[in-house]
Design a protein around this motif. Structure first.
Motif, PDB file in Angstrom:
ATOM      1  N   THR A   1      13.833   0.849   2.030  1.00  0.00           N
ATOM      2  CA  THR A   1      14.199   2.264   2.137  1.00  0.00           C
ATOM      3  C   THR A   1      14.606   2.816   0.785  1.00  0.00           C
ATOM      4  N   ARG A   2      14.282   4.093   0.562  1.00  0.00           N
ATOM      5  CA  ARG A   2      14.743   4.723  -0.673  1.00  0.00           C
ATOM      6  C   ARG A   2      16.091   5.406  -0.442  1.00  0.00           C
ATOM      7  N   SER A   3      16.213   6.055   0.710  1.00  0.00           N
ATOM      8  CA  SER A   3      17.461   6.750   0.988  1.00  0.00           C
ATOM      9  C   SER A   3      18.360   5.845   1.828  1.00  0.00           C
TER      10      SER A   3
ATOM     11  N   LEU B   1       0.839  -1.198   0.000  1.00  0.00           N
ATOM     12  CA  LEU B   1       0.000   0.000   0.000  1.00  0.00           C
ATOM     13  C   LEU B   1       0.873   1.246   0.000  1.00  0.00           C
ATOM     14  N   ASP B   2       0.632   2.086  -0.974  1.00  0.00           N
ATOM     15  CA  ASP B   2       1.337   3.359  -1.086  1.00  0.00           C
ATOM     16  C   ASP B   2       0.558   4.407  -0.282  1.00  0.00           C
ATOM     17  N   ILE B   3       0.944   5.661  -0.423  1.00  0.00           N
ATOM     18  CA  ILE B   3       0.496   6.717   0.508  1.00  0.00           C
ATOM     19  C   ILE B   3      -1.015   6.945   0.609  1.00  0.00           C
TER      20      ILE B   3
ATOM     21  N   ILE C   1       7.115  -2.645   6.470  1.00  0.00           N
ATOM     22  CA  ILE C   1       7.124  -1.193   6.206  1.00  0.00           C
ATOM     23  C   ILE C   1       8.020  -0.776   5.045  1.00  0.00           C
ATOM     24  N   TRP C   2       7.542   0.254   4.381  1.00  0.00           N
ATOM     25  CA  TRP C   2       8.254   0.907   3.281  1.00  0.00           C
ATOM     26  C   TRP C   2       8.544   2.353   3.711  1.00  0.00           C
ATOM     27  N   ASN C   3       9.817   2.670   3.815  1.00  0.00           N
ATOM     28  CA  ASN C   3      10.218   4.051   4.131  1.00  0.00           C
ATOM     29  C   ASN C   3      10.633   4.749   2.843  1.00  0.00           C
ATOM     30  N   ASP C   4       9.851   5.724   2.464  1.00  0.00           N
ATOM     31  CA  ASP C   4      10.103   6.468   1.226  1.00  0.00           C
ATOM     32  C   ASP C   4      10.428   7.921   1.614  1.00  0.00           C
ATOM     33  N   MET C   5      10.845   8.718   0.675  1.00  0.00           N
ATOM     34  CA  MET C   5      11.003  10.168   0.835  1.00  0.00           C
ATOM     35  C   MET C   5      11.944  10.537   1.986  1.00  0.00           C
TER      36      MET C   5
ATOM     37  N   MET D   1      16.666  -2.033  -0.406  1.00  0.00           N
ATOM     38  CA  MET D   1      16.558  -0.739  -1.082  1.00  0.00           C
ATOM     39  C   MET D   1      16.073  -0.952  -2.507  1.00  0.00           C
ATOM     40  N   TRP D   2      15.530   0.111  -3.083  1.00  0.00           N
ATOM     41  CA  TRP D   2      15.244   0.031  -4.520  1.00  0.00           C
ATOM     42  C   TRP D   2      15.728   1.315  -5.164  1.00  0.00           C
ATOM     43  N   THR D   3      15.824   1.293  -6.483  1.00  0.00           N
ATOM     44  CA  THR D   3      16.510   2.381  -7.178  1.00  0.00           C
ATOM     45  C   THR D   3      15.591   3.568  -7.495  1.00  0.00           C
ATOM     46  N   GLY D   4      14.469   3.648  -6.819  1.00  0.00           N
ATOM     47  CA  GLY D   4      13.628   4.836  -6.915  1.00  0.00           C
ATOM     48  C   GLY D   4      12.842   4.935  -8.206  1.00  0.00           C
ATOM     49  N   ASP D   5      12.554   6.178  -8.571  1.00  0.00           N
ATOM     50  CA  ASP D   5      11.581   6.432  -9.638  1.00  0.00           C
ATOM     51  C   ASP D   5      12.198   6.308 -11.029  1.00  0.00           C
ATOM     52  N   ASN D   6      12.409   5.077 -11.457  1.00  0.00           N
ATOM     53  CA  ASN D   6      12.955   4.843 -12.798  1.00  0.00           C
ATOM     54  C   ASN D   6      11.858   5.031 -13.850  1.00  0.00           C
TER      55      ASN D   6
ATOM     56  N   ALA E   1       7.233  -5.268  -8.471  1.00  0.00           N
ATOM     57  CA  ALA E   1       6.671  -4.455  -9.547  1.00  0.00           C
ATOM     58  C   ALA E   1       5.992  -3.255  -8.894  1.00  0.00           C
ATOM     59  N   HIS E   2       6.176  -2.097  -9.512  1.00  0.00           N
ATOM     60  CA  HIS E   2       5.582  -0.877  -8.953  1.00  0.00           C
ATOM     61  C   HIS E   2       5.262   0.060 -10.108  1.00  0.00           C
ATOM     62  N   ALA E   3       4.328   0.978  -9.883  1.00  0.00           N
ATOM     63  CA  ALA E   3       3.939   1.885 -10.956  1.00  0.00           C
ATOM     64  C   ALA E   3       3.400   3.191 -10.380  1.00  0.00           C
TER      65      ALA E   3
ATOM     66  N   GLY F   1       9.211  -0.253 -14.579  1.00  0.00           N
ATOM     67  CA  GLY F   1       9.523   1.175 -14.603  1.00  0.00           C
ATOM     68  C   GLY F   1       8.412   1.931 -13.899  1.00  0.00           C
ATOM     69  N   PHE F   2       8.808   2.866 -13.053  1.00  0.00           N
ATOM     70  CA  PHE F   2       7.822   3.599 -12.250  1.00  0.00           C
ATOM     71  C   PHE F   2       6.941   4.484 -13.143  1.00  0.00           C
ATOM     72  N   PHE F   3       7.587   5.238 -14.019  1.00  0.00           N
ATOM     73  CA  PHE F   3       6.831   6.135 -14.901  1.00  0.00           C
ATOM     74  C   PHE F   3       6.557   5.457 -16.246  1.00  0.00           C
TER      75      PHE F   3
HETATM   76  C1  NOJ Z   1       8.035   8.316  -4.439  1.00  0.00           C
HETATM   77  C2  NOJ Z   1       8.474   6.890  -4.543  1.00  0.00           C
HETATM   78  O1  NOJ Z   1       9.730   6.805  -5.148  1.00  0.00           O
HETATM   79  C3  NOJ Z   1       7.422   6.098  -5.285  1.00  0.00           C
HETATM   80  O2  NOJ Z   1       7.835   4.764  -5.377  1.00  0.00           O
HETATM   81  C4  NOJ Z   1       6.097   6.231  -4.568  1.00  0.00           C
HETATM   82  O3  NOJ Z   1       5.104   5.558  -5.286  1.00  0.00           O
HETATM   83  C5  NOJ Z   1       5.703   7.699  -4.450  1.00  0.00           C
HETATM   84  N1  NOJ Z   1       6.758   8.401  -3.766  1.00  0.00           N
HETATM   85  C6  NOJ Z   1       4.397   7.881  -3.673  1.00  0.00           C
HETATM   86  O4  NOJ Z   1       4.538   7.409  -2.387  1.00  0.00           O
END
Ligand code: NOJ
Length: 983
Positions: A604-606, A426-428, A542-546, A617-622, A678-680, A653-655
């Motif tokens: 974690t992203r950071s 679950l995302d935000i 848990i997923w720690n983002d941002m 970790m994952w490589t963020g918004d690819n 997988a994420h989008a 790919g995220f985008f």
């Molecule tokens: C940025 C993250 O990199 C992305 O994976 C996530 O979906 C958005 N924040 C929204 O939480």
């Protein structure tokens, strides 16, 4: 930036989703980087007349005999009144730590980066012989006294040698510069008037003009400070970028140091950057990049697929490699750091590190092999801990599954389509107004029931918790944090307010020890005095983002550098460490929800050096592009160099909306990523694998099943990583360190020590791929058993790679243990039987390992696990013997963490739970003829088998290998046995 209304909330989003380079500094837009690079330019121009002003005072060198720590006073001829200290220690595994700080300065430099990164205080060696001479201080050590450390006094230079050959040199080019603290001088034009002021008001650093530097006997430099530092005070006290001004109350305090590898031409590491594993140059005649690599954790929207720009995490670790030896360095600095890389000759590499603040704290890892460096690194920062076994399964995420029912439907669709999945995310948008821990009850009315429904078949949920707290009176987490004064402050000591998903937000100061227990308690599912997440279960991870942190309206999308953390440290001092503290505390929180604790999963992203101890970790918004798919593989390998083994990129790919072909290829990459999710983006079309049409859907189903069948291989690989520090996915130079032809290889890699060599296809329309085989050995196509023969000179072979074909070779000499029964989730495979695949080497032998434990608890540390070794050998000419024996008591030489191994007892409680687990099939590939008999040793009974004629392992020709399939040999995985095959 623009405001967008989404899901009933207002969000700030960039105007166009494309990298906004203008949001991030280049070196020339950063004062201290500019100063550092200018220093290097001046040094190059001055060439041989350049001399470092730093030197050691020989009369003040001491070596404490017991601790074997050498201390020395250092001075700079430019500022004779400023004192520096140098400290050199040799750890008991040969790692050298070199620390330099300003002594009695007007202010203090941040010196705690290492204490966050290191797992423990390293033990100092007591076998080093130190000699303090007139010109230098020397330490000699190593089994054959082959390693020598030399601290040259004048000018200061630190060199590490092996067998007389320089491995790494600090300040060999004279770029060391530790800017000392000073008082701000009045502006130049006013200064004239001030000079006539009453006596007593002496300008700081008065006397500079009297300093005359001796460069060469005949050449005297009249203004050495300007000669060395440049003649302007470039951005010393204030700096603007875009609409932001950094007040820099402490003035200049940057640190520049050159680190040279005179005998190593290839360097790897310093994640995270989107670039090749073998780092391209940033200096020299035709550098690949014009800017240095930057380490400044940042939320970069739609980052470039090839760039030295900062990304979300920073691990200041570098490996320098040659066919003769490998050496590593770690600079424990938490502030923004830029690194130039160039070559002065074909066989050497020069690097220049420029950091904004902090002490110099450099660790030299002497190697001499990549394997040795991983062990040295793991002793410093700890190895990757064994993750929960389910977390190696497939993770399905998207921004966002919008309701509990949505989650239930997604889970149902996976089941209906017979696709395994372990974790739903679950995302935000699950959080009411992005107040994390608080469910949006309209869409998630029954969070506990929803989680229990998911957990019913052994699955888990991962829910996002970001570090920004919505500033509102109806958010207890924010209210309590405010009352307890746990929030980051501005330079004027007010609560820092910035903008993120939750609108006006504040940030927890994770550097404040008072935050720690309070934050851990937020995750407790029972009621307590402080507010906590009662509507949660222990199946939620848990997923720690941002957590860079990302601040939408801050400079470079993060916090102002002059913000204040606990202890009065500025954000500039700790920026790169900030994200790690958040995931550190989250992992402690998740772990402590149960007694005894269970292994937490935190993404974690950071990150920073040491973050691997706290999760994945994952490589963020690819981007959903082929370039991003390809660079993601390189980034995962580079993270492994930094010790962050549990890594992956967003599959798909995220985008963007990847076409089915691309999505399939991306799943092939994901299946061979340690972290497979997988994420989008919220704007993308739904693309869960069950939505694909045929044939893509079946291909992806098979890929998911492939991952699950190989979970024992992944888990065994992670176990090895947790014991040795070696990465889970290994680049060529780690496995074949002497093979020069493979130093730049980063599009094919190895899965642990399994013998699996993967070359994912990252090009549209491919039908075949070229795989590099570095040795004279037989390699088998995993799916078709086609035998390829390498060469001792290295050879490229062409393998079929149509969309349904993933280039995957198994090195002859390997034995794999897989579980081939399709299940819905990893925990459901717990008692499934095993298949052994014996891939014979050219000499007709093979070996492999299998490690298993309960997958969730820490009881393996008390010896509750099984560790088996499978060996195929030819005791006589026409006999092949395949045995299974206990490895539990073995103490691998490579172990950096053997605590669990020493407690092993073969009759342990876990072993009992799997005592009935069978080996249901043994497949032998490459046998030299049809067997006449196949038996379990000690039993007269023939086993059932099938044989297909084909190429034998020892033959030099290529073609489909012979395959012997032994059906149900009626042997158990936890028991010692041997099969005897007579030809
Ligand atoms: C940025 C993250 O990199 C992305 O994976 C996530 O979906 C958005 N924040 C929204 O939480």
């Amino acid at each position: 930036m623009r405001w967008v209304a989404l899901f009933g909330g207002l969000f700030l989003l960039p105007d166009v989703l494309a990298v906004k380079s203008q949001d991030f500094k280049t070196c020339s837009q950063s004062g201290f980087c500019r100063r550092g690079r200018a220093l290097s330019t001046r040094a190059k121009e001055a060439s041989s007349s350049w001399k470092s002003p730093y030197s050691v005072d020989p009369s003040l060198v001491t070596v404490s005999p017991k601790e074997a720590i050498a201390k020395a006073a250092v001075k700079s001829s430019l500022y004779p009144d400023i004192k520096f200290s140098l400290e050199v220690r040799v750890h008991d595994d040969g790692v050298v730590r070199v620390r330099m700080d300003e002594v009695d300065g007007l202010k203090k430099r941040y010196d705690e980066a290492a204490s966050w990164a290191l797992v423990d205080e390293p033990t100092i060696s007591n076998t080093v012989s130190w000699t303090a001479g007139k010109k230098d201080l020397r330490a000699v050590y190593g089994v054959k006294k082959e390693v020598e450390l030399i601290v040259q006094y004048e000018p200061l230079k630190v060199s590490l040698l092996r067998n007389g050959k320089e491995q790494v040199v600090l300040n060999g080019q004279g770029l060391l510069h530790m800017e000392h603290f000073r008082n701000k001088e009045p502006p130049k034009e006013e200064k004239k008037e001030e000079e006539t002021k009453p006596e007593g008001e002496v300008a700081p650093d008065a006397g500079a003009e009297q300093v005359v530097m001796q460069v060469e006997p005949e050449a005297k430099v009249e203004n050495p400070r300007a000669w060395f530092e440049g003649d302007s005070e470039d951005a010393y006290w204030e700096e603007s970028f875009s609409s932001w001004t950094d007040s820099k109350p402490k003035g200049p305090e940057s640190l520049s140091i050159d680190i040279t590898f005179p005998n190593h031409a290839t360097v790897y590491g310093i994640p995270q950057h989107a670039t090749n594993l073998a780092l391209p140059t940033t200096t020299g005649d035709s550098p690949t990049f014009s800017d240095p690599y930057r380490l400044y954790n940042a939320d970069v929207f739609e980052y470039l697929a090839s760039s030295p720009m900062s990304l979300y995490g920073s691990i200041p670790v570098l490996h320098a490699h040659s066919a003769d030896s490998t050496v590593g360095i770690f600079h424990a600095v938490g502030s923004e750091t830029w690194i130039d890389i160039g070559h002065s000759s074909e066989k050497s590499t020069e690097t220049h590190w420029i950091s904004e603040s902090g002490i110099m704290d450099i660790f030299l890892m002497p190697g001499p092999t990549p394997e040795a460096i991983f062990a040295q690194w793991a002793r410093l920062v700890g190895p990757t801990p064994l993750p929960a076994q389910w977390s190696l399964g497939y993770h399905q995420c998207r921004w966002n599954y919008v309701s509990s029912d949505d989650i239930r439907t997604v889970q149902k669709r996976f089941d209906e389509d017979d696709m395994p999945v372990d974790v739903l995310w679950l995302d935000i948008e699950y959080a009411e107004e992005h107040k994390y821990f608080m469910w949006d009850k309209k869409n998630f009315p029954d969070p506990v029931k929803m989680t229990n429904d998911v957990a019913a078949v052994g699955r888990k949920m991962v829910v996002i918790i970001d570090p920004h707290l919505k500033r509102t009176s109806n958010y207890p987490a924010y209210q309590e944090a405010t009352e307890r004064k746990l929030l980051v402050k501005t330079k004027s000591e007010d609560e820092y307010e910035g903008w993120c998903w939750s609108g006006s937000s504040a940030w927890l100061d994770m550097f404040n020890p008072a935050t720690w227990q309070w934050y851990i308690d937020l995750y407790k599912t029972d009621k307590r005095d402080t507010w906590s997440w009662t509507e949660s279960t222990t199946d939620i991870h848990i997923w720690n983002d941002m957590n860079e942190p990302s601040v939408f309206n801050g400079p470079e999308i993060t916090m102002p550098k002059d913000n204040i953390h606990h202890g009065g440290w500025e954000h500039r001092d700790i920026h790169n460490i900030n994200g790690m503290l958040f995931s550190n505390l989250t992992s402690q929180a998740v772990m402590s929800r149960t007694d005894p604790p269970q292994r937490p999963f935190v993404l974690t992203r950071s990150f920073y050096a040491g973050s691997h101890r706290f999760g994945a970790m994952w490589t963020g918004d690819n981007l959903g592009t082929w370039e991003h798919m390809a660079v993601g593989i390189k980034m995962v390998l580079a993270n492994g160099v930094g010790g962050f083994a549990f890594a992956g990129s967003d599959v798909g790919g995220f985008f963007g909306n990847p076409e089915p072909e691309m999505l399939v290829r991306w799943y092939q990459v994901g299946v061979f990523s340690p972290f497979f999710r997988a994420h989008a983006h919220i704007d993308t079309k739904r693309r869960e694998p069950f939505l694909l049409d045929e044939p893509h859907k079946s291909i992806v189903r098979d890929l998911l099943r492939l991952r699950y069948s190989m979970l024992p291989i992944w888990y065994t690989a992670f176990r090895e990583t947790s014991v040795t520090g070696l990465p889970v996915v290994r680049p060529h130079y780690v496995v074949f360190p002497k093979d020069k032809a493979g130093f730049e290889l980063d599009d094919q890699f190895w899965l642990g020590s399994s013998g699996l060599l993967v070359k994912p296809v990252t090009e549209k329309g491919a039908t075949e791929a070229s795989v590099y085989i570095p040795e004279d050995q037989v390699y088998y196509d995993y799916f078709s058993n086609h035998a390829y023969r390498g060469s001792s000179k290295g050879k490229n072979v062409t393998v079929p790679a149509a969309l349904h074909q993933l280039p995957l070779l198994l090195r002859g000499g390997s034995i794999l243990a897989t579980r081939e029964r399709p299940r819905r989730s990893a925990p459901l495979m717990k008692f499934d039987p095993f298949t052994l695949r014996v891939a014979l080497s050219k000499t007709g032998s093979a070996r492999g390992e299998l490690y298993l434990d309960d997958g969730v608890s820490y009881s393996y540390r008390d010896g509750n696990f099984i560790w088996r070794e499978f060996v195929a050998e030819q005791p006589q000419k026409r006999t092949l013997r395949i045995s299974n024996k206990d490895l539990g008591k073995a103490q691998p030489e490579k172990a950096v963490d053997s605590a669990a191994l020493t407690k092993f007892d073969p009759t342990n409680a876990f072993a009992k739970t799997v005592k009935d687990v069978r080996v249901e099939k043994v497949v032998v590939v490459g046998l030299s003829g049809k067997p006449s008999s196949v038996k379990v040793e000690g039993s007269g009974k023939q086993l059932a088998w099938e044989y297909t004629l084909g190429v034998a392992a020892g033959e030099k020709k290529e073609g489909t290998a012979s395959v012997l399939t032994i059906k149900d040999p009626k042997v158990l995985v936890t028991e010692d046995w041997a099969l005897s095959i007579q030809l």
